[in-house]
Enzyme design. Structure first.
Site, PDB file in Angstrom:
ATOM      1  N   GLY A  31       0.801  -1.223   0.000  1.00 60.36           N
ATOM      2  CA  GLY A  31       0.000   0.000   0.000  1.00 60.36           C
ATOM      3  C   GLY A  31       0.831   1.268   0.000  1.00 60.36           C
ATOM      4  N   VAL A  32       0.381   2.229   0.779  1.00 67.01           N
ATOM      5  CA  VAL A  32       1.062   3.521   0.782  1.00 67.01           C
ATOM      6  C   VAL A  32       2.451   3.389   1.419  1.00 67.01           C
ATOM      7  CG1 VAL A  32       0.062   4.383   2.969  1.00 67.01           C
ATOM      8  CG2 VAL A  32       0.699   5.985   1.169  1.00 67.01           C
ATOM      9  N   ASP A  33       2.599   2.483   2.364  1.00 62.07           N
ATOM     10  CA  ASP A  33       3.898   2.247   2.990  1.00 62.07           C
ATOM     11  C   ASP A  33       4.921   1.775   1.948  1.00 62.07           C
ATOM     12  OD1 ASP A  33       5.145   1.525   5.970  1.00 62.07           O
ATOM     13  OD2 ASP A  33       5.893   0.249   4.363  1.00 62.07           O
ATOM     14  N   SER A 116      -5.609   3.460   7.568  1.00 60.58           N
ATOM     15  CA  SER A 116      -6.421   2.274   7.947  1.00 60.58           C
ATOM     16  C   SER A 116      -7.461   1.833   6.908  1.00 60.58           C
ATOM     17  CB  SER A 116      -7.158   2.471   9.287  1.00 60.58           C
ATOM     18  OG  SER A 116      -6.272   2.309  10.373  1.00 60.58           O
ATOM     19  N   THR A 117      -7.634   2.588   5.818  1.00 56.25           N
ATOM     20  CA  THR A 117      -8.740   2.247   4.895  1.00 56.25           C
ATOM     21  C   THR A 117      -8.347   1.275   3.791  1.00 56.25           C
ATOM     22  OG1 THR A 117      -8.350   4.096   3.386  1.00 56.25           O
ATOM     23  CG2 THR A 117      -9.799   4.507   5.271  1.00 56.25           C
ATOM     24  N   TYR A 120      -6.081  -2.513   6.280  1.00 53.81           N
ATOM     25  CA  TYR A 120      -6.660  -2.574   7.623  1.00 53.81           C
ATOM     26  C   TYR A 120      -8.187  -2.488   7.650  1.00 53.81           C
ATOM     27  CZ  TYR A 120      -2.151  -2.658  10.100  1.00 53.81           C
ATOM     28  OH  TYR A 120      -0.923  -3.018  10.608  1.00 53.81           O
TER      29      TYR A 120
END
Ligand code: APR
Length: 168
Positions: A31-33, A116-117, A120
């Site tokens: 994801g964004v990480d 979180s969306t 998570y």
């Protein structure tokens, strides 16, 4: 503080600080990480290794390395478990803590992904409401916070919430 919505890749934004949606190890994910680590380069992971992880609802700071942003504020959002496990409070704490840390660094502009969306599983509407409400009610010297959407649903939610908030 001015609140803006923007659609696109957070790693491209020329802001003082970008927020990362990490996990408690801070040692990388998807994801964004994943996007932030790829864009920042391997020094970011080296810096994260020295932090000793991060509790859910808290945040920790590193430099931004090859990102346009000078700093990365790594936060750990709650894993959605149905809403009865304190998720809303933990997500509120993430936004508040990131804003406080960015402010303490002297940042004037900060960008947030929809914490979180993704993996998570936090419902997008409820998360967007928390993002906007928390950022609007946390005292800060930051000039501009940008809510970054990477899907059209989130972008439309942000737009509607920000328009609604600015109406008399
Ligand atoms: N720019 C902006 N937003 C992005 C980008 C990007 N390049 N890539 C993904 N997103 C958005 C997703 O669309 C989602 O709305 O970021 C939001 C958060 O999604 P995740 O990255 O999955 O983060 P989260 O739901 O908080 O889950 C964290 O995912 O990567 C792992 O290690 C991480 O275990 C942790 C978990």
């Amino acid at each position: 503080m001015e609140l803006r919505a923007w659609f696109g890749d957070i790693t491209r934004l020329e802001v003082d600080a970008v927020v990362n949606a990490a996990n408690e190890t801070l040692l990388g994910g998807g994801g964004v990480d994943g996007a932030i680590h790829r864009a920042a380069g391997p020094e970011l992971l080296e810096a994260c290794r020295t932090l000793g992880g991060c509790a859910t609802g808290d945040a920790k700071v590193t430099d931004g390395y090859r990102l346009p942003a000078r700093w990365v504020v790594h936060t750990v959002g709650p894993i959605w478990g149905g809403g009865g496990r304190g998720e809303a409070d933990l997500l509120r704490r993430c936004y508040r803590r990131c804003l406080e840390l960015a402010d303490g660094l002297g940042a004037r502009t900060v960008a947030f992904p929809a914490v979180s969306t993704g993996v998570y599983g936090y419902p997008r509407r409820a998360a967007a409401e928390i993002a906007v409400t928390t950022l609007r009610t946390t005292p800060t010297s930051i000039d501009i916070a940008t809510l970054v959407a990477f899907d059209t649903e989130t972008y439309e939610l942000y737009r509607a919430l920000l328009d609604g908030a600015s109406r008399p």
